[in-house]
Design an enzyme around this catalytic site. Sequence first.
Site: not given
Ligand code: EPU
Length: 321
Positions: A194, A242, A317
């Site tokens: 990021r 995010c 972020e």
């Molecule tokens: N999860 C939960 N509860 C929640 C949210 C997530 O249990 O409320 C669990 C999901 O089920 C999953 C894990 O946490 O097992 C990770 O969640 P997710 O796959 O949504 O990925 P993330 O790490 O939360 C990252 C990026 C997103 C991007 C997604 C998908 C960051 C901070 N976030 O999210 O990017 O869209 O992967 O590729 O790096 C952004 O940068 O603005 C953003 C939204």
Amino acid sequence: MASQAPWPCAAISEAELGPRTTIKVGGSVEWLLEPAHPDEFVTAWRACLERDLAPLVLGGGANLLIADGRRSGVVITTERMSRVFRPNRNEGRDWTANGDPSAPVSQRSDDDSAPELVAWAGASMPGLVRAARELGWSGLEGLVGVPGHVGGGVAMNAGGRWGEMWDVVQSVRVLTPEGELEDRPRDACSPSYRNGNLGGAVVLGAVLRLEPANRLEIKERMRQYLSEKSAAQPVTERSSGCIFKNPDPEQSDGRSAGKLIDDCGGKGLSVGDAVVSPKHGNFIVNTGRARATDVLELIERVRRLVEDESGVALQTEVRMW
Ligand code: EPU
């Protein structure tokens, strides 16, 4: 109120900025400059420096929270610098190549073999991803559903599980804070999670290198990623994406910021019309007329909650003005 003077490009005085962000929150600015070309951007930037003004740069407003009220000074928007085109071999990577700005991106240049695109900073990320898909070029489909503009996408290395912007950046044209133009090849840059690590330079555009591939397969991957994303994130609601970076997995037992917030009972917390999304803990959505102060207070509440419950100190972020 639109006006040409006293700036070397189109300019709006007392411009509302909130509607130009994806969360639709924030106040106004004394001057909003709207250059239509990277060269015009440079001229506008230097005009600000001559007046001892330090302009802020607004892209697609996707990862940005702007304070309420009126800001004095200047914001430069990349909104009108929205071109994406194939570089023309004869003209090298001339950033003004392919004369007709309305020429479709799929128009073949004379070098059919080079799967390269030039994208100016104000090109929309969704438009860029679509353009690559139509050309049958792979490398950007993992960014499907990422909002905002190319400038912000490169500057913060936007992306997620399926890929990130710097996977395809071959070189970037930037403007240093002192007003100097630089073309930085990929090898001279060290992007990380990021973060494009451009040291405060403003992105004017980038040359992207893609891979020819089967168009139907690209389409299918995009469809699949988008459906997974829509199931997990409030993609149709007004948000800044995010809010927090994912923490070091060693400190959080491998839990993402969203999972931590969820585990700590943060989903559904609200201040005014700012609400922690019930769908994904790392999103704050504007359900009505949220103000920046509401969003900021909610961010602090969530941060404290997670720190008290889990000991993890989340870092934002989202950028704040
Ligand atoms: N999860 C939960 N509860 C929640 C949210 C997530 O249990 O409320 C669990 C999901 O089920 C999953 C894990 O946490 O097992 C990770 O969640 P997710 O796959 O949504 O990925 P993330 O790490 O939360 C990252 C990026 C997103 C991007 C997604 C998908 C960051 C901070 N976030 O999210 O990017 O869209 O992967 O590729 O790096 C952004 O940068 O603005 C953003 C939204």
